[in-house]
Design an enzyme around this catalytic site. Structure first.
Site, PDB file in Angstrom:
ATOM      1  N   GLU A  80      35.181  40.160  54.465  1.00  0.00           N
ATOM      2  CA  GLU A  80      35.808  39.322  53.342  1.00  0.00           C
ATOM      3  C   GLU A  80      34.667  38.791  52.720  1.00  0.00           C
ATOM      4  OE1 GLU A  80      39.307  36.249  52.278  1.00  0.00           O
ATOM      5  OE2 GLU A  80      37.964  36.130  54.112  1.00  0.00           O
ATOM      6  N   LYS A  83      44.718  39.392  47.632  1.00  0.00           N
ATOM      7  CA  LYS A  83      45.227  38.769  48.734  1.00  0.00           C
ATOM      8  C   LYS A  83      46.747  37.909  48.260  1.00  0.00           C
ATOM      9  CE  LYS A  83      43.249  35.419  51.758  1.00  0.00           C
ATOM     10  NZ  LYS A  83      41.924  34.643  52.028  1.00  0.00           N
ATOM     11  N   CYS A 117      42.210  38.530  55.339  1.00  0.00           N
ATOM     12  CA  CYS A 117      42.063  37.061  56.043  1.00  0.00           C
ATOM     13  C   CYS A 117      43.311  36.498  56.204  1.00  0.00           C
ATOM     14  CB  CYS A 117      41.079  36.321  55.325  1.00  0.00           C
ATOM     15  SG  CYS A 117      40.226  35.061  56.249  1.00  0.00           S
TER      16      CYS A 117
END
Length: 297
Positions: free
Chosen positions: A45, A118, A155
């Site tokens: 990431e 995200k 994540c």
């Protein structure tokens, strides 16, 4: 009958705070993974620089760039086409007045298949992402690449089983999670690495799909509004098989290029015969649409 074989890879490296250096490292490791036979290669990431979310600083917002003609995405398109590999590319996206933690999926011919933004944005000491990122508006997506239909989340998304299930319900055959996680500045005794791995192993086992997680290593010190903050990223990048078993795992200090091969047709047969999707009861899951678990008439 021979099934569809795919070789996946997870990369792991320490980042400097220089974009050119980090992109060069990523390119070198992608080439190394390709030499080991990898078809789909996951970079960690926000690999262009330090994990800047340790601090709430206006100047760090300037690190964002528009998705269109993003220089690192374009570089990885060239590399993917040259090597014939799939590369998900994480970047800090500016979209007019919004900002996202995004990832572009580059197919093996260099085609950009689109982005995922995200969805789950954390906000805690050392991981103050809500200052920088809007919640993603793409929804969970799957991407049909040359080698497999893949689901990619980012994540903090990896802690939510709903995200993994949503991607597999849409046909994802492999799950990918680029990551930046390490020590907790407010609690030196807290080490989440085993918890982190077990949660994702559960996603793999619950959905009977392989899973690839890529994390960074190294100590990064950021000047914050309250002084210096440091995180030591614990690596432990890994590849899990469809029952959640660890196939390959890196340590917490060294650069790594992990690879593993899977037979997607064999896994598909096992997934269907196991019955976990046949026996689902969506009619009973309405509670998942609530914030507090209450269903009111």
């Amino acid at each position: 009958m021979e099934g569809r074989k795919v070789v996946v890879s997870a990369l792991q490296f320490a980042c400097s705070d220089d974009i050119a250096t980090n992109v060069a490292t990523a390119v070198r490791l992608v080439r190394s993974a390709h030499e080991k036979g990898a078809n789909i290669i996951l970079i960690q990431e926000l690999f262009e620089g330090y994990y800047f979310c340790q601090a709430q600083r206006e100047d760090f917002i300037q690190r964002a760039k528009p998705y269109k003609d993003h220089p690192t995405v374009l570089r990885m398109q060239e590399l993917a086409k040259e090597l014939g590999v799939v590369i998900p590319v994480s970047f800090f996206e500016e979209a007019n007045n919004a900002h996202y933690n995004s990832i572009a999926i580059i197919d093996a011919d260099g085609t950009d298949l689109g982005i995922y933004r995200k969805s789950h944005i954390p906000d805690g000491p050392g991981y103050e992402e809500k200052f920088y990122f809007n919640p993603g508006d793409t929804g969970f997506k799957v991407f049909q690449t040359k080698f497999a239909k893949i689901g990619v989340a980012i994540c903090w998304d990896q802690w939510f089983p709903e995200a993994a299930r949503a991607m597999v319900l849409q046909g994802a055959e492999i799950l990918f999670y680029p990551t930046a996680i390490g020590t907790e500045p407010q609690d030196e005794g807290l080490d989440s690495r085993d918890h982190w791995k077990r949660v994702m192993q559960g996603h793999a086992g619950a959905n009977l799909v392989p899973l690839v997680a890529s994390n960074r290593i190294g100590k990064e010190v950021i000047q914050t509004e309250h002084g210096k903050s440091a995180i030591t990223f614990y690596g432990n990048s890994f590849i899990a098989g469809p029952t959640g078993e660890i196939i390959e795992v890196a340590n917490d200090k060294d650069e790594a290029v992990l690879v593993a091969q899977f037979d997607l047709d064999q896994i598909k047969s096992k997934r269907h015969s196991w019955g976990i999707f046949r026996d689902r009861r969506p009619d009973l899951y309405k509670v998942l649409l609530t914030l507090d678990g209450s269903i009111r008439s």
